[in-house]
Enzyme design. Structure first.
Site, short mmCIF file in Angstrom:
data_model
loop_
_atom_site.label_atom_id
_atom_site.label_comp_id
_atom_site.label_asym_id
_atom_site.label_seq_id
_atom_site.Cartn_x
_atom_site.Cartn_y
_atom_site.Cartn_z
N GLY A 130 0.99 -7.94 -8.20
CA GLY A 130 0.05 -7.72 -6.43
C GLY A 130 0.61 -6.58 -6.30
O GLY A 130 -0.25 -5.88 -5.74
N ASP A 131 2.07 -6.08 -5.82
CA ASP A 131 2.38 -5.21 -4.94
C ASP A 131 2.09 -3.38 -5.22
O ASP A 131 1.62 -2.76 -4.78
CB ASP A 131 4.30 -5.31 -5.41
CG ASP A 131 4.48 -3.61 -4.03
OD1 ASP A 131 4.03 -3.37 -2.96
OD2 ASP A 131 5.25 -2.89 -4.82
N GLY A 132 1.66 -3.50 -6.69
CA GLY A 132 1.72 -2.13 -7.34
C GLY A 132 -0.07 -2.22 -6.72
O GLY A 132 -0.14 -0.81 -6.39
#
Length: 162
Positions: free
Chosen positions: A38-40
């Site tokens: 999700g961060d990416g």
């Protein structure tokens, strides 16, 4: 917009096909694994928005992007997202928020970091389940919320100077 969305879904499908990635049961993934992807994905969405506003110096691109991807900003966005999340989305956010991470962001409070991890887990869940349109809607809602908040803070500062 719909054509662009289909391209995004095709890209994920192509990645899975090319690298022989099998379909997964999302419920078996840890919240921190969801937060990792999700961060990416969130970073890619923000970078795409920033670059989409025009060509400029890399340092300015980085500055704009960094402001929007930091834990504090993601935490603030959740204030605007919680009222519009489905029960399932809220469950993935809560699982991410409550996950015990071995690390913490260097410039964030523990509360901001946990809410940001929940936000990223939600983004990861939406991406891995092919709900890219919903992911974009939520990012847009969050950005609109913090944008209105930042505008109000600037206006307040101007009024205080007068």
């Amino acid at each position: 917009m719909e054509e662009s969305l289909n391209v995004q879904l095709e890209i994920f499908g192509e990645i899975k096909k090319y690298f022989h990635i099998r379909d997964i049961d999302i419920r078996t993934y840890s919240p921190l694994t969801l937060a990792y992807i999700g961060d990416g994905i969130y970073d890619l969405v923000i970078r795409s928005i920033v670059v989409g506003h025009g060509n400029t110096k890399a340092s300015q691109l980085h500055q704009h992007t960094s402001h929007l991807v930091k834990a504090h900003t993601q935490s603030e966005m959740m204030e605007y997202l919680l009222p519009v999340l489905t029960e399932e989305e809220e469950d993935y956010y809560r699982r991410g928020r409550n996950a015990k991470s071995p690390t913490m962001a260097k410039n964030a409070t523990m509360g901001d970091y946990r809410r940001a991890t929940g936000f990223e887990a939600l983004m990861g869940y939406l991406y891995l389940t092919g709900q890219f349109q919903r992911l974009l809607e939520l990012v847009n809602t969050g950005l609109a919320g913090i944008g209105a908040e930042e505008a109000a803070e600037k206006e307040e500062m101007i009024c205080m100077k007068s």
